[in-house]
Design an enzyme around this catalytic site. Structure first.
Site, short mmCIF file in Angstrom:
data_model
loop_
_atom_site.label_atom_id
_atom_site.label_comp_id
_atom_site.label_asym_id
_atom_site.label_seq_id
_atom_site.Cartn_x
_atom_site.Cartn_y
_atom_site.Cartn_z
N HIS A 145 3.59 26.33 -30.35
CA HIS A 145 4.17 26.05 -28.34
C HIS A 145 3.40 24.33 -28.87
O HIS A 145 2.64 23.97 -28.71
CB HIS A 145 3.13 26.98 -27.69
CG HIS A 145 3.34 25.58 -26.86
ND1 HIS A 145 3.55 24.94 -26.13
CD2 HIS A 145 3.97 26.88 -25.48
CE1 HIS A 145 3.28 24.53 -24.48
NE2 HIS A 145 4.42 25.77 -24.37
N PHE A 146 3.76 23.42 -30.01
CA PHE A 146 5.48 23.50 -30.46
C PHE A 146 4.57 23.05 -32.27
O PHE A 146 4.06 22.49 -31.89
CB PHE A 146 6.39 22.86 -30.63
CG PHE A 146 6.42 23.02 -28.76
CD1 PHE A 146 7.73 24.60 -28.23
CD2 PHE A 146 5.80 22.93 -27.77
CE1 PHE A 146 7.53 24.99 -27.03
CE2 PHE A 146 6.14 22.77 -26.32
CZ PHE A 146 7.39 24.15 -25.75
#
Length: 162
Positions: free
Chosen positions: A66-67
């Site tokens: 993420h991410f």
């Protein structure tokens, strides 16, 4: 104070009555690594006002996905951090050592900024109702900038150890 005014500037002017470290917090809530998301809690007014602190490490597990090329702390985990700060500070008073706080609802959550690796979250928490059903208003700030705010409602649930 209204439910929408737990702002950081005001909370930073209040004297700290007590500081709870992570071991003291763990004695009040069941969360453990890698899901313990609060490092300390400053008690500003017993049963009313608290300031949670989370030092967001660059190696947090959730940054892997993420991410990967632009790591951001998920907003739901910021809300979870606010919840754990409340529970870690207050649950021994509410539960007398029995039961765990469980979400009833998350109301009016707003996400206004990103939390990045190596940020420090400062989370002012105002208790609106305390008991078997509790309600708080909490905010999260990074570098003095509001990034998350929500009203959180909890019920005292039975733990598997009760």
């Amino acid at each position: 104070m209204s439910a929408k005014s737990a702002n950081l500037k005001e909370f930073l002017t209040l004297p700290v009555l007590e500081t709870l470290n992570q071991e003291q917090i763990k004695s009040n809530i069941p969360h453990r690594d890698p899901f313990l998301l609060v490092d300390e809690v400053h008690v500003l007014e017993h049963g009313k006002k608290y300031l949670g602190i989370r030092h967001v490490r660059a190696d947090e597990y959730y940054f892997q996905g993420h991410f990967p090329n632009n790591p951001v702390m998920p907003g739901v985990l910021v809300v979870e951090s606010m919840s754990q700060a409340f529970g870690g500070a207050i649950m021994s008073t509410v539960s007398k050592g029995k039961g765990i706080p469980l979400f009833l609802s998350i109301d009016e959550a707003k996400f206004r900024g990103m939390v990045l690796p190596n940020d420090t979250l400062k989370m002012p928490i105002e208790v609106l109702r305390l008991g078997k059903i509790s309600k708080i208003y909490a905010e999260a700030y990074v570098n003095g900038k509001l990034c998350t705010q929500a009203t959180l409602n909890f019920i005292l649930g039975e733990s598997s150890n009760d």
